[in-house]
Design a protein around this motif. Structure first.
Motif, short mmCIF file in Angstrom:
data_model
loop_
_atom_site.label_atom_id
_atom_site.label_comp_id
_atom_site.label_asym_id
_atom_site.label_seq_id
_atom_site.Cartn_x
_atom_site.Cartn_y
_atom_site.Cartn_z
N PRO B 24 40.39 49.24 34.56
CA PRO B 24 39.14 48.73 35.14
C PRO B 24 39.42 48.21 36.55
CG PRO B 24 39.53 47.77 32.98
CD PRO B 24 40.79 48.47 33.37
N ALA B 26 37.51 46.19 39.52
CA ALA B 26 36.30 45.43 39.91
C ALA B 26 36.26 45.34 41.44
CB ALA B 26 36.31 44.07 39.24
N GLY B 27 36.86 44.28 42.01
CA GLY B 27 36.91 44.19 43.47
C GLY B 27 38.15 44.89 44.03
N GLY B 28 39.15 45.03 43.19
CA GLY B 28 40.37 45.71 43.62
C GLY B 28 41.32 44.85 44.44
N THR B 29 41.02 43.57 44.59
CA THR B 29 41.87 42.76 45.49
C THR B 29 43.23 42.42 44.87
OG1 THR B 29 40.84 40.70 44.77
CG2 THR B 29 39.91 41.75 46.72
N ASP B 30 43.32 42.49 43.57
CA ASP B 30 44.64 42.41 42.95
C ASP B 30 45.24 43.81 42.81
OD1 ASP B 30 45.40 39.70 42.41
OD2 ASP B 30 43.76 39.60 40.96
N LEU B 31 44.42 44.73 42.37
CA LEU B 31 44.93 46.08 42.08
C LEU B 31 45.45 46.80 43.32
CD1 LEU B 31 42.32 47.33 39.45
CD2 LEU B 31 44.74 46.84 39.08
N PHE B 96 39.47 29.24 47.61
CA PHE B 96 39.96 30.51 47.11
C PHE B 96 40.08 31.54 48.23
CE2 PHE B 96 40.10 34.40 44.78
CZ PHE B 96 40.38 34.11 43.45
N ALA B 97 41.25 32.12 48.42
CA ALA B 97 41.47 33.22 49.37
C ALA B 97 40.79 32.95 50.70
CB ALA B 97 41.03 34.54 48.76
N THR B 106 36.29 39.38 42.26
CA THR B 106 35.38 38.91 41.21
C THR B 106 36.03 37.86 40.33
OG1 THR B 106 36.11 40.57 39.61
CG2 THR B 106 34.33 41.20 41.13
N ASN B 110 39.83 37.83 38.43
CA ASN B 110 40.75 36.71 38.49
C ASN B 110 41.23 36.31 37.09
OD1 ASN B 110 41.01 33.32 39.23
ND2 ASN B 110 42.00 34.84 40.51
N CYS B 112 41.17 38.33 34.25
CA CYS B 112 41.94 39.40 33.61
C CYS B 112 43.30 39.60 34.25
CB CYS B 112 41.16 40.71 33.64
SG CYS B 112 39.68 40.63 32.62
N ASP B 119 43.10 30.88 40.64
CA ASP B 119 42.45 29.63 40.99
C ASP B 119 41.18 29.30 40.21
OD1 ASP B 119 44.25 28.54 42.80
OD2 ASP B 119 43.43 29.68 44.48
N LEU B 162 35.77 42.89 29.95
CA LEU B 162 35.28 41.51 29.97
C LEU B 162 33.84 41.58 30.49
CD1 LEU B 162 35.39 38.42 30.08
CD2 LEU B 162 36.60 38.60 32.25
N LYS B 179 44.15 21.94 45.76
CA LYS B 179 44.94 23.16 45.75
C LYS B 179 45.93 23.03 46.88
CE LYS B 179 44.81 28.02 47.09
NZ LYS B 179 44.16 29.33 47.02
N ASN B 186 43.72 32.35 52.42
CA ASN B 186 44.62 33.43 52.03
C ASN B 186 46.04 32.97 51.72
OD1 ASN B 186 42.96 35.58 51.86
ND2 ASN B 186 43.22 36.23 53.98
C1 LIG Z 1 44.58 38.20 50.67
C2 LIG Z 1 44.38 37.78 49.25
C3 LIG Z 1 44.23 36.44 48.95
C4 LIG Z 1 44.06 36.01 47.64
N1 LIG Z 1 43.94 34.69 47.41
C5 LIG Z 1 43.74 34.26 46.13
C6 LIG Z 1 43.59 32.86 45.86
O1 LIG Z 1 43.55 32.02 46.76
N2 LIG Z 1 43.46 32.47 44.57
C7 LIG Z 1 43.48 33.37 43.54
O2 LIG Z 1 43.35 32.96 42.40
N3 LIG Z 1 43.61 34.70 43.77
C8 LIG Z 1 43.74 35.17 45.04
N4 LIG Z 1 43.88 36.51 45.28
C9 LIG Z 1 43.91 37.43 44.15
C10 LIG Z 1 42.57 38.13 43.85
O3 LIG Z 1 41.77 38.19 44.99
C11 LIG Z 1 41.79 37.45 42.73
O4 LIG Z 1 42.56 37.38 41.59
C12 LIG Z 1 40.45 38.12 42.45
O5 LIG Z 1 39.64 37.27 41.71
C13 LIG Z 1 40.60 39.42 41.69
O6 LIG Z 1 39.34 40.00 41.49
P1 LIG Z 1 39.09 41.56 41.69
O7 LIG Z 1 37.70 41.82 41.29
O8 LIG Z 1 39.43 41.97 43.07
O9 LIG Z 1 40.13 42.16 40.65
P2 LIG Z 1 40.72 43.60 40.50
O10 LIG Z 1 41.86 43.80 41.43
O11 LIG Z 1 39.65 44.61 40.53
O12 LIG Z 1 41.27 43.47 39.03
C14 LIG Z 1 42.27 42.57 38.64
C15 LIG Z 1 42.70 42.83 37.21
O13 LIG Z 1 41.65 42.54 36.31
C16 LIG Z 1 41.23 43.68 35.58
N5 LIG Z 1 39.77 43.58 35.46
C17 LIG Z 1 38.92 43.28 36.47
N6 LIG Z 1 37.68 43.15 36.01
C18 LIG Z 1 37.74 43.39 34.67
C19 LIG Z 1 36.76 43.41 33.63
N7 LIG Z 1 35.47 43.12 33.86
N8 LIG Z 1 37.17 43.68 32.39
C20 LIG Z 1 38.45 43.94 32.13
N9 LIG Z 1 39.41 43.94 33.05
C21 LIG Z 1 39.05 43.66 34.32
C22 LIG Z 1 41.75 44.85 36.35
O14 LIG Z 1 42.00 45.95 35.53
C23 LIG Z 1 43.02 44.28 36.93
O15 LIG Z 1 44.06 44.33 36.00
C24 LIG Z 1 44.04 36.96 46.58
C25 LIG Z 1 44.17 38.31 46.89
C26 LIG Z 1 44.33 38.73 48.20
C27 LIG Z 1 44.47 40.18 48.50
#
Ligand SMILES: Cc1cc2nc3c(=O)[nH]c(=O)nc-3n(C[C@H](O)[C@H](O)[C@H](O)COP(=O)(O)OP(=O)(O)OC[C@H]3O[C@@H](n4cnc5c(N)ncnc54)[C@H](O)[C@@H]3O)c2cc1C
Lengths: 775, 281
Positions: B24, B26-31, B96-97, B106, B110, B112, B119, B162, B179, B186
């Motif tokens: 899955p 979502a925003g891809g910021t972890d992936l 956050f970020a 999303t 965060n 998952c 955070d 989720l 925090k 970031n």
């Molecule tokens: C520059 C930068 C700064 C950041 N700073 C912070 C910070 O300050 N604090 C912090 O906590 N994080 C931070 N992050 C990490 C990230 O941005 C967060 O964890 C964010 O909330 C992930 O959301 P996403 O939608 O981008 O997740 P994605 O990358 O899309 O997904 C993350 C994981 O969750 C799974 N997933 C997503 N949605 C679902 C769903 N609905 N059901 C099942 N599985 C799902 C995906 O398969 C993957 O394994 C940062 C990242 C970057 C690149």
């Protein structure tokens, strides 16, 4: 009335519009058909001998065209330092060697039709290493038992002490007066050890280079370099290609800060083009920039002073140990500057001993970095003086004013210590440091804050600190810049300079200088810089030299043009030359007000009589290096519960002579300050037990960003340096020297805790505060 | 090559989940960070990705009588601006970020991702949030502390997504959040601390305490919290050393690039002490 037309005016930066619209080209924007993409394989070991390299598997990957390593490249010792000839840095580097000396040392390169194929192939190269004992601790480098890092034919190009057998990459020592006597006279001795860490330049554009053959079989190199002419010379000598067969072009650059003085990619792309008759290109990743390009040299500086109870310093000993890393790039000159740029500022100290040693280790390579040793030296110096002033109950501002060098004065250190060898005697002709101190102090509200430990919120305490510094303006009797100019029939001028604008705005500044001499708007100057085929020689952008040295060449050149214009005008107007004046694109006879325009003059000279083109060229080398001066003030808040340091306000008051372009001066100062605060608080290279850098990306290596930037104030104090173009000195480096010591002094002011090592991370600060029982 | 699915609705997404092994997205910021390769090359994922960030059914916030339902694909920026969002959550999101990441990252991502430094987790633990997991057959509701099993580990099944996060409504009059990251934007947390309390007639009626980034998952203890309830400020002063040492045994921080164990532990406890002595009035 303002006596200047363009000087001291923040005219529009020449490349502003084209940069913001994305029209300008950076190295990676140059696209060629049939390009070979280069990826480098790096050593995973910090010290090892390569027993064999087997590239069979890698060659079989589709799209792979060439693989280079120690077995098939020219074996020529050189230095990558990108300095003038003969270089003061030791010749200790091969393109690829049989030995690797740090994690990140280059082992081989792959050139392929796609980057994808090159990356794949790189991982298929089989290398047999014989791992050797690594050496990480610079303090142990010279011990008998230490592993020798360079053991072949490495040598120094100039007559200096170079002892690779004891891992000594460079050594300098000077003694002035009688140090022992001085200590005996003292009421007390103050001695401390200060440490500074590795840091990366973090230019937003990573290092990049491309090369191709032009229509006539000459090698053209496009490179994000600070030193195009040194690139040509070094590529020529390492690859045995005549310099005349090489053309180096510097396009726009996304920052250098010293990191792009190093010439280490250009020989590689050139060799690939040369062997394969195809364009080649390499763009480093951030990780490669961190680990395998160059860094700020870490240092350990011991300061020992004999002090009388009234604050008089009777003796000063400075002992600098610098970690050169695996290769000795800039290891002599940065080292020298720890003393050479710092000691003259307190020119009244009679007894001085400076010793500096650079040692090899199996860690990343040091190099030129904005501040260039002065940053490290002033970190120690300014804290040390703060300690002495406090111990002798003196106002630090008055203390500095009492001891610093003044106009009309000199320092023995100028002559005794230059960049690597003896220096050049000089008398200070401009120094407004007193005014810098006063105005900076007023701006930070010094006397209402110093020593007050003002609380803010439930758990923060405020403190203020300050630091002073000087730098140089070019390397005297070494750095040379030149310019040439010609006049067009519409009254515009082509200005060709070897000087290198790396984002600094030097193209604009040099155009301002030329246009001021000719009394025309800046837009009438068409500047072209840094193309070894078209522009005259310049050493390049380093040592804070462009405005002062290259600017003087431009001024000289423009004055010759002005003379020719007057000659032609006097023929046309039948006026005496001494009655003629240049004014806004015209020549006017001050007596009868007759005038002739630049257009008419140019047309006349090109087509009408005694035809010739109005054109000229000039070179400039300075016999001195007038230092700019700065006083920097900071207010910090220390969170005593978490050890976090918040910089609230930062003030710099600078004497850089006449500012040519006030906005660009401010830009240099603000950029340096942010760079310096980031270095003081956060930046560091972390290594694991195998010598691998573990935070080699921006995710883990944090630098200041927009949201972190405190209130920054820059005061440009009015000053005039008679030896500089229109009174200018340098400003590109100096402001990075103050942030670390000023912040350290402010933390002490707030908490009574002294931090001798940068960076001041929350972890370090908290521990110290806790040990002191203050949390 | 990356293969990807872009379903039209939640049902289709769950069908894909059932049929194939997909990631899955979502925003891809972890992936995108996890999948990155040599600079200049496209990212790499072991499995095909399933885009879900655009699905309207996962992007709502609904206020019900006793609880708030937050769609898993709500971006952090959206939540920050949502008027129904409890203050305690907003405070965590502020730090956050950065705005750019918050605009696409999303809350579901965060959770998952299950990072010790996530955070949103300390506050979700503190407010007793639970998550709703959905597959083709139906839904199940799991308390957040049971959902996250360890670093990067959750009880999410391969065929589930989720769907939403449920937050019981409860107001607190003291909210203390810190925090500690390297810089303002970031930067992942070195540590984070959240203390919530509700006072009544000078007594602590309710109190919640969470620590982030000091153990594989969020550290909290309902047991210790219960001991604090019904106490006055004065009572608390007397048991602070005891409370601190109880939490101390629960905090198991590590040394890494961002910080070290000593700092994490001592500063976390220092913040706890500050919360109990200074913030609670
Ligand atoms: C520059 C930068 C700064 C950041 N700073 C912070 C910070 O300050 N604090 C912090 O906590 N994080 C931070 N992050 C990490 C990230 O941005 C967060 O964890 C964010 O909330 C992930 O959301 P996403 O939608 O981008 O997740 P994605 O990358 O899309 O997904 C993350 C994981 O969750 C799974 N997933 C997503 N949605 C679902 C769903 N609905 N059901 C099942 N599985 C799902 C995906 O398969 C993957 O394994 C940062 C990242 C970057 C690149």
């Amino acid at each position: 009335m303002d006596k200047y037309l363009n000087i001291g005016k923040s005219v529009k930066k020449i490349d502003a519009t084209s940069l913001v619209t994305g029209a300008e080209k950076f190295t990676s924007d140059f696209k060629f058909e049939n390009t070979l993409y280069i990826v480098i394989l790096y050593s995973p070991h910090s010290h090892a001998e390569i027993m064999n390299i087997d590239t069979t598997k890698a060659e079989n990957i589709e799209g792979v065209v060439d693989i280079l390593h120690y077995k098939n490249v020219p074996r020529v010792l050189h230095t990558t330092a990108g300095q003038g000839y003969p270089e003061p840095s030791p010749y200790d580097t091969y393109l690829f060697d049989k030995k690797v000396r740090f994690v990140g040392d280059r082992v081989a390169l792959v050139a392929a039709n796609t980057k994808e194929a090159a990356v794949q192939a790189k991982d298929k190269i089989k290398v047999d290493y014989k791992v050797l004992t690594p050496l990480y601790n610079p303090e142990k480098a010279m011990e008998n038992s230490a592993q020798q890092i360079h053991e072949d034919d490495e040598y120094a190009k100039i007559p200096v002490k170079y002892r690779p057998d004891i891992n000594l990459a460079a050594e300098v020592e000077i003694t002035l007066g009688d140090i022992k006597k001085g200590f005996q006279k003292a009421d007390f001795i103050e001695e401390h050890i200060y440490r500074t860490q590795y840091a990366s330049h973090c230019a937003i554009e990573p290092h990049a280079a491309a090369s191709f053959f032009d229509e006539r079989g000459r090698l053209v190199i496009i490179s994000s370099t600070q030193v195009p002419f040194h690139v040509r010379r070094i590529v020529s000598s390492v690859l045995s290609i005549p310099a005349g067969m090489i053309r180096v072009i510097k396009p726009r650059i996304g920052g250098g800060f010293g990191g792009k003085q190093e010439v280490f990619l250009e020989p590689l792309v050139s060799l690939v083009t040369w062997r394969n008759k195809r364009p080649a290109k390499i763009i480093l990743s951030r990780k490669e920039v961190f680990v395998s390009s160059r860094t700020r040299h870490p240092t350990r500086i011991r300061m020992k002073t004999g002090v009388e109870n009234d604050g008089t310093i009777t003796s000063l000993e400075m002992d600098g140990l610098m970690n050169a890393g695996a290769y000795g790039s800039h290891s002599l000159t940065v080292l020298s500057n720890i003393g050479a740029k710092v000691l003259p500022i307190f020119n009244k100290i009679e007894n001085i001993h400076f010793i500096g040693r650079s040692v090899y280790t199996n860690l990343p390579i040091g190099g030129a970095y904005r501040g260039y040793g002065a940053t490290q030296g002033y970190f120690a110096f300014n804290q040390h003086m703060d300690i002495i002033a406090r111990k002798t109950n003196q106002d630090i501002l008055e203390f500095f004013k009492r001891w610093h060098i003044q106009e009309g004065e000199t320092s023995n250190v100028f002559k005794a210590l230059g960049e690597g060898k003896e220096g050049v005697d000089q008398i200070i002709k401009s120094c407004k440091l007193d005014e810098c101190i006063d105005r900076g102090a007023a701006a930070i509200n010094w006397y209402n804050k110093r020593g007050k430990r003002i609380k803010s919120g439930k758990d923060r305490v405020k403190g203020v600190g300050m630091a002073v510094a000087m730098q140089g303006s070019g390397i005297p009797k070494i750095d040379m810049g030149s310019a040439s100019m010609k006049m067009n029939e519409d009254g515009s001028f082509n200005l060709l300079v070897g000087a290198t604008d790396l984002g600094t705005g030097s193209d604009t500044i040099l155009a301002q200088i030329a246009s001021e001499v000719l009394r025309i708007p800046v837009e009438k100057i068409i500047i072209l810089s840094s193309d070894t085929d078209l522009t005259p020689f310049d050493v390049g952008a380093y040592a804070s030299s462009t405005t002062y040295v290259s600017g003087s060449a431009v001024e000289k050149c423009a004055r010759k043009i002005a003379e020719q214009i007057i000659n032609v005008a006097s023929n046309i107007l039948k006026s005496k030359k001494e009655n003629l004046l240049l004014d806004m694109g015209k020549v006017i006879d001050i007596r009868d007000k007759k005038a002739v325009s630049f257009e008419e003059i140019s047309l006349y000279s090109l087509y009408e009589q005694d035809q010739f083109q109005i054109q000229s060229q000039a070179s400039h080398v300075s016999s001195e290096s007038p230092p700019p001066f700065i006083a920097q003030f900071v207010e910090v808040e220390v969170d005593i519960k978490t050890g976090r340091i918040y910089v609230i306000k930062f003030v710099s008051a600078v004497d850089c002579g006449q500012p040519i372009h006030p906005k660009l001066v401010e830009g240099q100062v603000e950029g340096s300050v942010v760079n310096g605060i980031s270095y003081a608080l956060w930046e560091d290279y972390l290594f694991d037990s195998k010598g691998r850098m573990t935070n080699n990306r921006f995710w883990d290596y944090k630098i200041y960003t927009a949201t972190d930037i405190p209130e920054i104030e820059t005061i440009v104090v009015s000053s005039y340096e008679e030896t500089g173009p229109f009174g200018a000195k340098s400003v590109g480096e100096i402001a990075i020297n103050g942030p670390a010591p000023a912040i350290a002094n402010a933390i002490y002011d707030a908490t009574g805790v002294r931090l001798f090592d940068i960076p001041f991370t929350p972890e370090k600060v908290y521990k110290k505060i806790k040990e002191a029982g203050r949390t | 090559m990356v293969s990807a699915y872009r379903p039209e609705n939640l049902k289709e997404a769950l069908l894909r989940r059932k049929e194939f092994r997909v990631i899955p997205f979502a925003g891809g910021t972890d992936l995108m960070v996890k999948g990155r390769r040599w600079s200049g090359l496209a990212p790499h994922f072991k499995l095909p990705v399933l885009f879900i960030g655009h699905l309207g059914e996962l992007k709502n916030v609904e206020l019900e009588q006793n609880c708030l339902r937050i769609g898993s694909c709500c971006t952090l920026s959206y939540l920050l601006e949502n008027e129904n969002m409890p203050q305690a959550i907003k405070i965590a999101l502020w730090m956050f970020a950065s705005p750019a990441i918050r605009n696409i990252g999303t809350i579901g991502g965060n959770i998952c991702n299950a990072s010790p430094a996530g955070d949103t987790l300390p506050v979700l633990y503190a407010v007793n949030a639970s998550v709703v997991l959905k597959n083709m057959n139906g839904i199940r509701e799991v308390p957040i502390e049971q959902f996250i099993k360890g670093v990067g580990k959750t009880v999410l099944q391969d065929d589930e997504l989720l769907k939403e996060i449920i937050i019981p409504i409860k107001s607190f009059d003291i909210i203390y959040y810190r925090k500690i990251g390297t810089r303002k934007a970031n930067a992942l947390s070195k540590i984070s601390f959240l203390g919530l309390a509700k006072m009544k007639n000078g007594l602590i009626e309710d109190i919640r305490i969470s620590f982030g980034a000091v153990a594989p998952t969020v550290v909290g203890s309902r047991e210790i919290e219960d001991r604090l309830k019904g106490k006055t400020k004065k009572d608390i002063k007397q048991i602070i050393p005891e409370i601190c040492s109880q939490y101390s045994t629960l905090l198991k921080p590590i040394d890494d690039q961002r910080s070290n164990a000593y700092y994490r532990k001592t500063v976390s406890l220092r913040l706890l002490k500050h919360f109990l002595t200074t913030e609670i009035l």
